[in-house]
Design a protein around this motif. Structure first.
Motif, mmCIF file in Angstrom:
data_model
loop_
_atom_site.group_PDB
_atom_site.id
_atom_site.type_symbol
_atom_site.label_atom_id
_atom_site.label_comp_id
_atom_site.label_asym_id
_atom_site.label_seq_id
_atom_site.Cartn_x
_atom_site.Cartn_y
_atom_site.Cartn_z
ATOM 1 N N SER A 380 29.097 -37.739 46.800
ATOM 2 C CA SER A 380 27.170 -38.309 45.189
ATOM 3 C C SER A 380 26.361 -37.357 46.808
ATOM 4 N N ALA A 381 26.436 -37.830 48.052
ATOM 5 C CA ALA A 381 25.467 -36.534 48.904
ATOM 6 C C ALA A 381 26.408 -35.665 48.340
ATOM 7 N N LYS A 382 27.086 -34.904 48.573
ATOM 8 C CA LYS A 382 27.316 -33.536 47.984
ATOM 9 C C LYS A 382 26.558 -33.178 47.076
ATOM 10 N N TYR A 383 26.626 -33.503 46.295
ATOM 11 C CA TYR A 383 25.751 -33.149 45.110
ATOM 12 C C TYR A 383 24.520 -32.930 44.832
ATOM 13 N N MET A 384 24.225 -34.402 45.448
ATOM 14 C CA MET A 384 22.753 -34.420 45.888
ATOM 15 C C MET A 384 22.092 -33.509 46.773
ATOM 16 N N ALA A 385 23.173 -33.253 48.251
ATOM 17 C CA ALA A 385 21.878 -31.825 48.593
ATOM 18 C C ALA A 385 22.152 -30.689 48.552
ATOM 19 N N LEU A 386 23.316 -30.127 47.527
ATOM 20 C CA LEU A 386 23.474 -29.044 46.622
ATOM 21 C C LEU A 386 22.263 -29.108 45.927
ATOM 22 N N SER A 387 21.786 -30.049 45.415
ATOM 23 C CA SER A 387 20.309 -30.665 44.275
ATOM 24 C C SER A 387 19.309 -29.955 44.878
#
Length: 562
Positions: A380-387
């Motif tokens: 989730s942190a990865k996807y949020m960081a990409l966003s």
């Protein structure tokens, strides 16, 4: 008192009335000159521009010419001044032609007359001024024929000068008509030019004809021709009035319509003072009535159109103000997103790092359920960081702050490395990832290697997100003839409709069926990828045979050939 008492030379009275209708003589001079003077004066008062001033000067000199020409026949200027005023007519004529050309130039171009043209015009006018003031053009007045005896060697120079101004106006008209691209501007210039040229040609042809025939057998009626030459002025005013009404010249649309109607009515009504014939009076009355009716409806129509135009202009101004406010709000939004993204990126990186370390057992072995939770936190942190990174990139692109470091590199090698990095992720999702290359010229491109890698990661990751099962095929190939380098990413995923294909690269746009397989997308990744590639002189396209039939994304860069 009889009109004959005002004729300059009483001996010539009989000659005058046999040759010219006294009423027509006065009507051709006074109403026409007064209408021209008032029209130009109103334009000058309302507009206060250089073209308006030059129009007034033209009409003022025309009025002086008419007054002086009547002064050559009648004694209201004094019999002693008859010869002098008559000789001044040549000077006034060339001065009027110069102002007319000067007006046409400024009206059509919106610029002042070039200095060299002013000097050239002055050089042409000064000899005429000297000839006229010295009365070299009319040295003798012949009482036997009641006509001035002109010195042709001096008079002909005046006509040469007038002809030069006519030729200059004609050449200028052609040049401006061909130069202007806007249809409205071309018609506006053409109509004004035609009006000026008609005025010039009427006046020139009439006065030149009188001068040529004065000493011939037809001299008995020669001055009739001069009278009709003056009617070029009202024709010019009609053309100019139409340009004012139709194209808002001088920004006097409403005034132009009123002035045109009033001037027309004044010219028609003035005829009552110069005729006593009942049939003619009746005809004039009917004509005047029809002109009043037509003028009323014309002014009413223009009023309505002006009102509508003002409403449109007010609406346009309101929309412009709203648009400016939207731009300010959009800028504030971008600044907020940029600041917020910067503030979020650091803690997200920390969360992702610590969650990954927990899941990997760096702080001791965790129970299976806790380990799964840690992995979900890391993902989730990865996807949020990409966003967050996408939001930052959008802010940089819109603000024009995106920076690129260009170099020459093999697009094939970079693509292959990205595929290798993402293959393990694809395998975890049960996808097959295939890479092929077919390059004849080294696959070299000139771009930002980091941004190119980011675009490739974005597009391949996008294909994996929307491909529940199947294959991701990445092909790098070049076309030496077209000097192009391509990377094609083909998947067997959810596909896109025709409507989605046309807007998939816009901000916050996702396919209608995208949420069925992935709910984490922001709709910004493809927008960022497209902008980056275009900034690097490349191109990105998307194709699909329809929903459920997969998608193909193609990156295109200029190929470096050796």
């Amino acid at each position: 008192m009889a009109l004959s008492n005002y004729v300059v030379v009483q001996y010539c009275y009989q000659f005058l009335i046999e040759q010219i209708s006294m009423g027509l003589l006065i009507y051709s001079h006074l109403p026409v000159a007064l209408t021209a003077l008032l029209f130009s004066l109103f334009v000058l008062i309302k507009a206060r521009t250089l073209p308006a001033l030059l129009l007034f000067n033209t009409c003022l000199v025309f009025t002086l010419w008419c007054v002086f020409d009547l002064g050559a026949w009648f004694a209201f200027l004094g019999s002693y001044s008859s010869m002098f005023t008559w000789s001044l007519l040549d000077f006034l004529a060339v001065l009027m032609f110069f102002f007319g050309y000067y007006f046409l130039y400024t009206f059509s171009t919106g610029k002042d007359l070039p200095l060299w043209q002013k000097i050239s015009g002055l050089a042409l006018i000064l000899p005429v001024a000297y000839i006229s003031i010295s009365s070299l053009n009319i040295p003798v007045y012949d009482l036997n024929s009641c006509a001035a005896v002109e010195d042709g060697s001096y008079t002909i120079y005046t006509y040469y000068v007038e002809a030069i101004f006519i030729l200059a106006a004609f050449i200028f008209t052609i040049f401006q008509y061909r130069r202007k691209k806007d249809t409205t501007e071309r018609l506006r210039t053409l109509l004004a030019s035609i009006g000026v040229l008609i005025f010039f040609l009427f006046f020139f042809s009439a006065s030149f004809l009188v001068s040529m025939l004065a000493a011939s057998d037809v001299s008995t009626y020669v001055y009739n021709y001069l009278i009709y030459g003056l009617f070029g002025m009202p024709i010019f005013l009609v053309f100019l009035g139409y340009v004012v009404v139709r194209y808002q010249a001088f920004n006097l649309r409403m005034f132009g319509a009123q002035a045109l109607v009033i001037g027309l009515i004044a010219l028609i009504g003035a005829q009552f003072f110069f005729t006593a014939s009942l049939p003619v009076v009746t005809l004039i009355a009917v004509t005047l009535f029809l002109a009043c009716i037509g003028g009323y409806f014309l002014v009413k129509s223009v009023k309505k159109e002006v009102k509508q135009r003002l409403q449109i202009e007010e609406l346009a101004a309101t929309l412009d103000a709203a648009n400016e406010k939207l731009k300010i709000l959009d800028k504030m939004k971008s600044e907020f997103v940029s600041i917020a993204s910067h503030q979020l990126r650091s803690p997200l990186t920390s969360i992702r790092g610590y969650a990954s370390m927990l899941a990997e057992g760096s702080y001791g072995k965790l129970p299976l359920k806790v380990q799964e939770v840690a992995e979900r936190i890391a993902d989730s942190a990865k996807y949020m960081a990409l966003s967050v990174e996408d939001y930052l990139n959008v802010s940089r692109i819109e603000a024009g702050n995106m920076k690129y470091e260009y170099s020459d590199f093999s697009l094939k090698e970079i693509t292959e490395k990205v595929v290798d990095e993402l293959r393990s992720v694809a395998m975890k999702k049960g996808l097959v990832m295939v890479f092929r290359s077919d390059c004849d010229a080294g696959c070299l491109v000139h771009a930002d290697i980091g941004k190119t890698r980011q675009v490739l990661m974005n597009l391949i990751d996008n294909s994996m997100k929307y491909t529940p099962r199947g294959t991701i095929t990445v092909v790098a190939h070049d076309d030496v003839k077209k000097k192009k380098m391509y990377v094609t990413i083909q998947d067997t995923g959810v596909g896109m409709s025709k409507e989605t294909q046309s807007e998939v690269f816009e901000k916050f746009v996702r396919a209608k069926n995208a949420n069925n397989v992935n709910v984490t997308g922001t709709g910004l990744g493809l927008f960022v990828a497209k902008k980056m590639v275009e900034d690097m002189k490349g191109k990105v396209t998307a194709e699909s045979e329809g929903e459920g039939k997969g998608s193909t994304f193609t990156i295109e860069f200029p190929l470096i050939t050796t």
